[in-house]
Design a protein around this motif. Structure first.
Motif, short mmCIF file in Angstrom:
data_model
loop_
_atom_site.label_atom_id
_atom_site.label_comp_id
_atom_site.label_asym_id
_atom_site.label_seq_id
_atom_site.Cartn_x
_atom_site.Cartn_y
_atom_site.Cartn_z
N LYS A 3 101.46 29.22 28.43
CA LYS A 3 100.11 29.29 27.90
C LYS A 3 99.14 28.96 29.01
O LYS A 3 99.07 27.85 29.46
CB LYS A 3 99.94 28.28 26.75
N GLU A 59 108.66 15.52 27.83
CA GLU A 59 109.24 16.16 26.64
C GLU A 59 109.82 15.11 25.69
O GLU A 59 109.57 15.13 24.48
CB GLU A 59 110.31 17.15 27.08
N GLU A 64 101.48 14.71 23.48
CA GLU A 64 100.83 16.00 23.19
C GLU A 64 99.71 16.32 24.18
O GLU A 64 99.40 17.50 24.40
CB GLU A 64 100.26 15.97 21.78
N ILE A 65 99.09 15.29 24.74
CA ILE A 65 98.08 15.48 25.79
C ILE A 65 98.42 14.52 26.91
O ILE A 65 98.57 13.32 26.68
CB ILE A 65 96.66 15.22 25.28
N ALA A 89 103.47 23.22 32.97
CA ALA A 89 102.92 23.85 31.77
C ALA A 89 103.85 24.92 31.23
O ALA A 89 104.08 25.01 30.02
CB ALA A 89 101.54 24.44 32.08
N MET A 94 102.87 24.41 27.41
CA MET A 94 101.58 23.78 27.15
C MET A 94 100.46 24.51 27.88
O MET A 94 100.68 25.25 28.83
CB MET A 94 101.60 22.31 27.60
N HIS A 95 99.23 24.27 27.39
CA HIS A 95 98.03 24.65 28.13
C HIS A 95 97.86 23.65 29.27
O HIS A 95 98.38 22.53 29.22
CB HIS A 95 96.80 24.60 27.24
N TYR A 96 97.08 24.04 30.30
CA TYR A 96 96.86 23.09 31.38
C TYR A 96 95.54 23.34 32.08
O TYR A 96 94.95 24.43 32.00
CB TYR A 96 98.00 23.14 32.40
N LEU A 121 97.83 18.39 30.81
CA LEU A 121 98.67 19.26 29.99
C LEU A 121 98.34 18.99 28.53
O LEU A 121 98.09 17.85 28.16
CB LEU A 121 100.16 18.97 30.23
N SER A 122 98.35 20.05 27.71
CA SER A 122 97.98 19.85 26.31
C SER A 122 98.70 20.85 25.41
O SER A 122 98.76 22.04 25.72
CB SER A 122 96.47 20.01 26.14
N GLU A 123 99.20 20.32 24.30
CA GLU A 123 99.75 21.20 23.27
C GLU A 123 98.63 21.92 22.52
O GLU A 123 98.88 22.91 21.84
CB GLU A 123 100.61 20.41 22.29
N TYR A 124 97.42 21.40 22.64
CA TYR A 124 96.27 21.95 21.92
C TYR A 124 95.37 22.72 22.88
O TYR A 124 95.37 22.47 24.09
CB TYR A 124 95.48 20.81 21.27
#
Length: 282
Positions: A3, A59, A64-65, A89, A94-96, A121-124
């Motif tokens: 992502k 992990e 999550e962030i 990422a 994840m987004h980054y 890094l973010s799952e959102y």
């Protein structure tokens, strides 16, 4: 699936029946687990490179962030010229966002610029990102390294939070105090719930920490865990890695993770982020 960093904005529309008074909204809370992790360019205290170990720590933590410090991007052979933020990422899905505080010409035989800095890094979805280079005091002896404050806005299930990540000077309290004042000036412009993480290179009770705590709350202190030390990895004796909050955020739990994948121990915290009564946190 990898992502890439997104610039997406979600809007909520509240419909009210004609002639009817709007019902009072009940603020909702969103749970989120955040982390601060100085990854030491993916190397352990003996300088053995293994970025996969860092990925496994993240992990396994369920974070999550994540705010990462000491992140290489095509820096040198010490990290195999890897784009470490992009690699992590992709590995974690994840987004980054990446912020280069040092940005130099390519090394001999390389085509990519050599960069060193911080990452989020973010799952959102990451809605916005900006790196603020902090002012260096010009010392003739042992000059300071360029530092920065990576600012992101993240959409956590409809709640927008400001998430900041930094790595402060390791040599002088005077320089850190200056950097803290700049960080407060930047972050005070935001009225949304705010999280500041990083390797602050300062122990509790120092002038620089007193400065930042004039506006932020120390999660570990708030939970009665001020002696949860983070450095060095073997027999840690001080806390220099922090998760700080301000605004509509309540700490639920916090933990130092026992890992020898870096020369710092990562820290995580579970937070409850309250949504403003009139909708999304902007």
């Amino acid at each position: 699936m990898f992502k890439k960093l997104l610039s997406v904005c979600a809007a909520a529309i509240l419909a009210v029946g004609a002639g009817a008074a709007p019902a009072a909204a009940t603020p909702d809370a969103t749970s989120v687990r955040v982390m601060s992790f100085n990854i030491h360019h993916g190397a352990d205290p003996a300088d053995n490179l293994d970025l996969e170990r860092n990925a496994e720590v993240i992990e396994d933590s369920g974070a999550e962030i994540i705010g990462l410090q000491e992140v290489d991007n095509h820096w040198s052979s010490r990290s195999d010229f890897e784009d470490q933020a992009a690699w992590l990422a992709e590995r974690l899905g994840m987004h980054y966002a990446y912020a280069a505080n040092l940005d130099r010409d390519p090394a001999a035989g390389q085509t990519e610029r050599r960069q060193y800095g911080t990452a989020v890094l973010s799952e959102y979805p990451i809605l916005r990102t900006e790196n603020h280079l902090l002012t260096n005091i010009e010392y003739e002896v042992r000059p300071t390294e360029q530092r920065g404050l990576l600012e992101t806005v993240i959409n956590v299930e409809g709640n927008h939070i400001s998430f900041y990540n930094t790595h402060l000077d390791h040599q002088r309290s005077e320089q850190r105090q200056s950097q803290m004042k700049e960080i407060l000036a930047i972050s005070e412009e935001m009225d949304r719930p705010t999280v500041l993480v990083g390797d602050l290179n300062a122990v509790p009770g120092t002038p620089e920490m007193e400065t930042v705590l004039s506006q932020f709350s120390d999660v570990f202190e708030a939970l009665g865990q001020p002696d949860d030390f983070t450095y060095p990895v073997e027999n840690p004796n001080r806390r220099i890695d922090y998760i700080l909050t301000k605004g509509q955020i309540e700490p639920v739990s916090a933990e130092v993770i026992d890992s020898d994948s870096s020369d710092h121990l990562p820290v995580i915290a579970d937070l409850e982020v309250s949504q403003t009564p009139n909708g999304l946190n902007r």
